[in-house]
Design a protein around this motif. Structure first.
Motif, PDB file in Angstrom:
ATOM      1  N   GLU A  80      39.151  38.955  42.371  1.00 22.91           N
ATOM      2  CA  GLU A  80      38.989  40.378  42.071  1.00 22.91           C
ATOM      3  C   GLU A  80      39.865  40.876  40.919  1.00 22.91           C
ATOM      4  N   LYS A  84      38.229  39.919  37.612  1.00 19.12           N
ATOM      5  CA  LYS A  84      36.937  40.583  37.414  1.00 19.12           C
ATOM      6  C   LYS A  84      37.128  42.067  37.115  1.00 19.12           C
ATOM      7  N   LYS A  85      38.100  42.676  37.806  1.00 19.49           N
ATOM      8  CA  LYS A  85      38.390  44.090  37.539  1.00 19.49           C
ATOM      9  C   LYS A  85      38.954  44.259  36.123  1.00 19.49           C
ATOM     10  N   LYS A  99      36.161  44.204  33.650  1.00 20.65           N
ATOM     11  CA  LYS A  99      35.401  45.459  33.633  1.00 20.65           C
ATOM     12  C   LYS A  99      36.171  46.552  32.904  1.00 20.65           C
ATOM     13  N   ILE A 100      37.492  46.591  33.114  1.00 25.84           N
ATOM     14  CA  ILE A 100      38.310  47.621  32.451  1.00 25.84           C
ATOM     15  C   ILE A 100      38.307  47.404  30.937  1.00 25.84           C
ATOM     16  N   LEU A 157      47.055  45.395  37.221  1.00 29.93           N
ATOM     17  CA  LEU A 157      46.317  44.209  37.658  1.00 29.93           C
ATOM     18  C   LEU A 157      47.016  42.927  37.225  1.00 29.93           C
ATOM     19  N   GLN A 210      46.115  50.648  34.229  1.00 26.49           N
ATOM     20  CA  GLN A 210      45.424  49.868  35.262  1.00 26.49           C
ATOM     21  C   GLN A 210      45.441  48.380  34.928  1.00 26.49           C
TER      22      GLN A 210
END
Length: 1211
Positions: free
Chosen positions: A61, A64-65, A68-69, A98, A94
């Motif tokens: 995750e 992958k996050k 996307k960001i 992460l 963010q």
């Protein structure tokens, strides 16, 4: 066989093999150790999904996050009503969180084992380990995947009802896939996370050896993941450092050609590559990882010379989805991204098509055509092969002529569709975007098996056809070097970074940026600048020579109209010759293939057009100046003829008086001689023709031209002109824009007082700039010390026309236009009248005679006393004729020489292109940190540039003896020509008098210099020419040694006196089109004069360009380069006060290309400036200070400088 019940595995058979004396590979120590290392990892895998979550957590995750960001940073789809800069800063936070989360995980036991095994220095053991790992992981994953795949096929049978279940199953298949690439991916994420920390951080230090391990694997022939298809992202730090390490390991000998294969899953892509190159891309059904994998193959010595490369890099793509899955999620977008990336990196692309599925073929072709179209736009044109697999008949190539024709038709259709989707209205065909030959670029390969595997025999025709295809492919690779040299690793990485950055923005063509393309474009602009200057300099020098010939025409009894026709014809010949020469230079530059010139092929037409435009502009200017010079000479001829006639009469009377005085026996004193001369002079002058230039009514001439210019305008304009009082009464007070100056219907639509005030301020600001520029034009004409010519008014009216076109979107009316014309023409008429009056007075025959009176009196007395005249006249000719002429000659050429010195001497790089020039100004502004200068730079760019260039010239010429050296160079050249002319006529026996000798010398020099002998006074006919020549040579030699008259005044005053202003020459080159971004007012820095799209290297916060929020009046911090990717809206006078999305800015500004920033740091310079001067900008613009995002407040001056160094590609 059916009755035999004993069965065993191949592994179990190894014992029997040993008994029979058969060698077993697994018995070697290295293999056994590697197997144990692999089993230590794979034996603990029970449930793949859970295992990946616990042992490989970083690629889950968090990664992958993060992916996307990163895309959201570019696309800004979810910003909503949030301020964009604040939203982007939140995204950065963010990402940092992460990365912190990734670093919070301890390195798992499995990864520790994996890294330890890869760190083994023994290559053989390392290879065994990876093979054991691959086999074990395939077996583990296959067990789970078999059932999932069967279930997936069942659901796909009824696609419309099972879409959600199919999507879920697809995700399960992806999650259940496990291969070596997942472990390598985890390594990459460990390294990526650590790379976000400072270089010397302890956590980061422990992973410093990872890139070396990755590079070793690539050199050993194992694939490395380039693009993670699950996260749809590239771990750029990891890939960059692995390949950079590889570059070091091979001692920078890393030139490579890239071959890529594209196609839908399970169509035999990997098998094709493995068969062709003997590599080991995974083909097991246990692997279902989406993405792109690269594998490196060394080129043998015998092929290196032919291919001009050290490696062939093969890229295998996985995961272009099948037609049914392409309808789900963001599959098409992902596939487009993948195809664009790998096609962009490729020298040759193989498109793999399974013949049994025509629907799939159309889908894959659509994606590939998009990718090729995008590559054409960025200057790459890869070769392409279509491989049709599973063809039943080996002679299919001969029988499929019709199919190939249909394929080309489909490709043409898709090219046009793709062009429309990419916002290109064009009739492009597929062959326009890439090299394609239907016969050579289509290959038909039979199926690998005869029947259904596993019991079916292998089809030998498969290998044979693949071998033939390989030979064709190698030949194609050999020809790649003719188009461009193979890329080395650093260049390849630059393409990876830039292509991926552009792909992340949805609008690829308008968002593509690449340092290689930027450098190629910059190099082209530098070269073009040199060619343009050579062209202009040659024509400047030709014009100077032509003007000298015109000025000397009175001495040669030439018909001026014939001379003008001859010179215009000669000008056309010179222009054509220079145009052809410049176009040839451009052609040779593109043919050289140096400096990535293939990447800027799309600009070739623009620069060709710019050369034609320069030619037209110079031709128009030359014709105008030649006509002006001839008309001026016609007027001067009248004065010249009167002066010549008067001089002859005066000299006769002086000689007659001299004869009378000599006949008297008494000796006269000087006073008596002067009295007699005075009496004779008065009597003679009173009888002479002293008619000079008639004074003209310049005001009337200007007004008549203005009326003729505006005769097609509406009745209001004609009424205002007919009621206008004396023209010179206009233009005395300041011109102010009022409500009456706007289109009433439009103005009433402006929804509030604030909007009306803003538009009025904007119009007033632009009008004051127009008036200032017109004043500068009039002032430059006035200081030329020539007579007024009606073309001055023609030029001025054209100038006003062009300036009004630039502000026509402000919706001003005809009343505004006519009042502005009257205002400008009013002060112009006054200045032009003064200019004319001064010229008439300066050239009045009576005044000219009075100036020469002392000379005649002195000559009269000397002749009476019988003094030697040869020495005196030689000195006078040198002082009164040669020195002024040479000074004038040098002054006329000096401006051109200074402009040439600035563009070719030390520090000339900042004048080589508009981009370098912009960088130089921004850097100096940052160092000076002066708010007033920033306001001038932003608000009155053209004036600021002119002053900045002038200061740069003064500073450059103040160092050492630069100005003196330039003058000395011209001085030596012209004095050598004078000496040669004197020497040539010195030995001529036909010359009897000094006057005749001087006429001959002046005639020889008539194409080089204008020498006036009107101030020489009396020259006796009986004086010795030989003695005069000897004296003249002595004075010239002495003058050349002395060189005293050049040390004059300060440099600023020196520059003002030059006919050709070097600051104006440089300004015309560097200002470009002069257009500014409609939002932030940054100037366009596109090369050439005829570019069809304006663009700027870096944009700035819109508040700097006076934009503010209508409701709060706070200055706006948004960047247009960010807004054009978002759903934010704008309104201004161009939108008639209505709000429109920034994404649709081309609807109002189709000529502008506003590319998104390549990184969040790209605009740090202007963020720093706006933060530093927020309060001052607000006060200056009558607004409230901007709400500065927190992230901006941390930007330092050093970071601001670094950002412009990077975006302008200054190292």
């Amino acid at each position: 066989m059916k009755n035999v019940h004993r069965r065993m595995t191949i592994e179990a058979m190894s014992a029997a093999a040993r008994e029979l004396g058969i060698q077993v590979d697994e018995d070697c120590t290295a293999c056994q150790k590697a197997k144990r290392s692999a089993e230590e990892i794979t034996s603990k895998i029970k449930e793949v999904v859970q295992y990946k979550e616990k042992q490989l957590p970083l690629q889950g995750e968090p990664w992958k996050k993060l992916s996307k960001i990163e895309k959201e940073e570019c696309r800004l789809r979810k910003a909503g009503d949030q301020p964009l800069q604040e939203y982007k800063n939140n995204l950065v936070k963010q990402k940092q969180e992460l990365r912190q989360k990734q670093m919070s995980y301890n390195i798992s036991v499995a990864m520790q084992c994996f890294i330890t095994a890869l760190s083994n220095e023994r290559k053989q053991e390392r290879s065994y380990f990876l093979k054991w790992m691959r086999m074990s992981l395939d077996v583990t994953a296959r067990t789970k995947l078999f059932g999932l795949r069967n279930h997936y096929k069942e659901k796909c049978a009824n696609l419309s009802e099972n879409k959600e279940e199919i999507a879920a199953l697809d995700q399960q298949i992806s999650n259940s896939s496990l291969g070596i690439e997942h472990f390598m991916r985890e390594m990459g994420q460990l390294y990526e996370a650590a790379s976000s920390l400072p270089v010397n951080h302890v956590y980061r230090q422990q992973f410093q050896s990872f890139p070396s391990r990755g590079a070793d694997l690539l050199l050993d022939g194992f694939p490395l993941e380039l693009l993670d298809g699950d996260a749809s992202n590239i771990p750029l730090e990891w890939v960059t450092d692995v390949l950079t390490e590889l570059h070091e390991k091979v001692n920078h000998k890393s030139r490579m050609l890239v071959v890529t294969v594209l196609g839908v899953q399970s169509t035999g892509k990997s098998t094709l590559l493995n068969t062709m190159f003997g590599v080991q891309f995974a083909v097991s059904s246990g692997r279902c990882t989406r993405g792109a994998f690269m594998l490196l193959m060394r080129v043998k010595e015998d092929l290196k010379e032919e291919l001009k490369c050290d490696f062939i890099l093969v890229i295998d793509t996985e995961g272009l989805k099948s037609p049914e899955l392409a309808q789900l999620e963001d599959s098409y977008e992902h596939d487009n991204e993948l195809a664009t990336l790998v096609v962009g990196l490729s020298d040759v692309t193989i498109v793999n098509i399974a013949m049994e599925n025509s629907v799939e073929m159309k889908d894959i072709l659509q994606i590939v055509v998009h990718a090729f179209l995008r590559m054409k736009e960025v200057g790459k044109k890869p070769k392409c092969y279509f491989v049709h697999q599973n063809v039943g008949d080996v002679s299919a190539h001969d029988k499929n002529t019709r199919d190939r024709k249909m394929l080309l038709e489909q490709l043409n259709e898709m090219t046009q569709a793709a062009a429309r989707m990419e916002k290109h209205v064009t009739d492009w065909k597929f062959t326009d975007i890439m090299e394609y030959d239907g016969e050579k670029n289509n290959w038909y390969i039979p199926g690998l098996w005869h029947g259904n595997p596993p019991m079916a025999p292998v089809n030998s025709g498969y290998s044979e056809t693949v071998y033939e295809f390989k030979k064709s492919l190698i030949e194609s690779l050999k020809s790649c070097k003719d188009q461009k040299p193979p890329a080395d690793v650093p260049e390849f990485l630059e393409w990876v970074r830039s292509l991926w950055r552009a792909v992340k923005y949805e609008n690829f063509i308008f968002s593509f940026r690449n340092s290689l393309v930027a450098e190629a474009y910059s190099n082209l602009c530098v070269e073009y600048g040199k060619w343009e200057w050579d062209f202009q300099k040659h024509m400047y020098e030709w014009l100077a020579s032509a003007e000298i010939r015109i000025s000397n025409s009175n001495n040669q009894s030439l018909n001026l109209n014939d001379l003008l026709s001859s010179l215009k014809s000669e000008a056309i010949t010179e222009l054509t010759c220079q145009e052809v020469s410049t176009l040839e230079k451009l052609t040779k530059y593109y043919e050289s293939k140096e400096g990535h010139v293939n990447l800027v092929e799309s600009y070739r037409a623009t620069f060709m057009s710019s050369i034609e435009t320069i030619r037209k502009e110079i031709e128009s200017s030359l014709k105008s100046k030649l006509t002006e010079a001839v008309d001026f000479q016609k007027g001067m001829k009248q004065i010249h003829d009167v002066a010549k006639d008067n001089k002859e009469k005066l000299e006769k009377r002086v000689l007659k008086l001299l004869e009378g005085c000599r006949e008297r026996n008494e000796k006269l004193t000087d006073d008596e001689l002067k009295a007699k001369f005075e009496k004779m002079w008065t009597e003679t002058v009173s009888a002479l023709n002293l008619k000079g230039f008639e004074k003209r009514d310049i005001e009337l001439n200007v007004f008549n031209q203005l009326r003729a210019h505006l005769h097609r305008h509406d009745g209001l304009v004609k009424r205002v002109l007919s009621e206008a009082s004396k023209l010179t009464n206009y233009g005395k007070a300041q011109f102010n824009v009022t409500d009456e100056h706007f289109d009433r219907t439009w103005y009433m639509k402006c929804y509030d007082w604030f909007s009306k005030t803003k538009y009025k301020e904007e119009a007033n600001e632009k009008v004051q700039r127009i008036i200032q520029q017109c004043r500068q034009f009039v002032s430059s004409k006035k200081t030329s010390k020539t007579d007024y010519h009606e073309t001055y008014t023609t030029e001025l009216l054209k100038m006003i026309d062009n300036k009004l076109k630039e502000i026509e979107k402000l919706k001003t009316n005809s009343q505004f236009e006519v009042e502005l014309y009257l205002h400008i023409c009013g002060f112009a008429a006054r200045e032009f009248q003064t200019m004319h009056n001064q010229f008439v007075i300066a050239n009045d025959p009576r005044n000219q005679l009075e100036k020469s009176k002392p000379q005649y009196c002195s000559d009269f007395i000397d002749l009476y006393r019988k003094k030697d005249q040869t020495s005196k006249k030689a000195r006078e000719f040198t002082e009164r004729c040669l020195k002024p002429a040479v000074r004038e000659h040098i002054n006329k050429a000096l401006g051109l020489d200074i402009a040439d010195e600035m563009q070719t001497g030390a520090g000339s790089v900042k004048y080589s292109t508009r981009s370098y020039f912009q960088h130089s100004m921004l850097k100096e502004l940052l160092e000076e940190n002066d708010f007033i200068k920033y306001v001038s730079f932003i608000g009155d760019y053209e004036d600021f540039v002119k002053r900045w260039i002038l200061n740069c010239i003064i500073e450059h010429l103040s160092k050492g003896n630069t100005l003196s050296e330039l003058q000395k160079k011209r001085f030596k050249t012209i004095t050598k020509k004078i000496q040669a002319a004197v020497e040539k006529k010195k030995t001529s026996r036909n010359i009897k008098t000094i006057s005749e000798f001087l006429d001959n010398v002046c005639s020889i020099l008539s194409r080089d210099i204008v020498i006036s002998t009107k101030d020489l006074g009396l020259i006796p006919d009986n004086a010795s020419v030989e003695e005069f020549t000897a004296h003249l040579q002595y004075y010239i030699d002495d003058w050349m040694k002395a060189f005293e008259f050049f040390q004059r005044g300060n440099i600023a005053e020196e520059l003002k006196s030059l006919p050709v202003k070097p600051q104006d020459v440089l300004f015309e080159k560097l200002i470009g089109c002069g257009k500014q971004c409609p939002f932030c007012k940054v100037p366009c820095d596109a090369g050439g004069k005829d570019h069809d799209k304006h663009h700027a290297t870096v944009h700035r916060p819109q508040g700097v360009g006076r934009y503010r929020w209508s409701h709060s009046r706070h200055l706006c911090v948004d960047l247009c380069s960010t807004d054009v990717q978002s759903d934010v809206k704008f309104c201004n006078s161009d939108t008639e006060g209505k709000f429109h999305p920034f994404k649709d800015y081309r609807r109002f500004y189709p000529e502008w290309n506003i590319a998104p920033d390549p990184s969040i740091q790209a605009s740090d310079y202007w963020k720093y400036v706006m933060t530093a001067f927020n309060e001052q900008f607000a006060e200056e613009y009558n607004a409230k200070p901007a709400d500065i995002p927190d992230g901006w407040k941390n930007i330092t001056k050093e970071q601001a400088l670094k950002s412009i160094n990077e975006v302008f590609n200054v190292k």
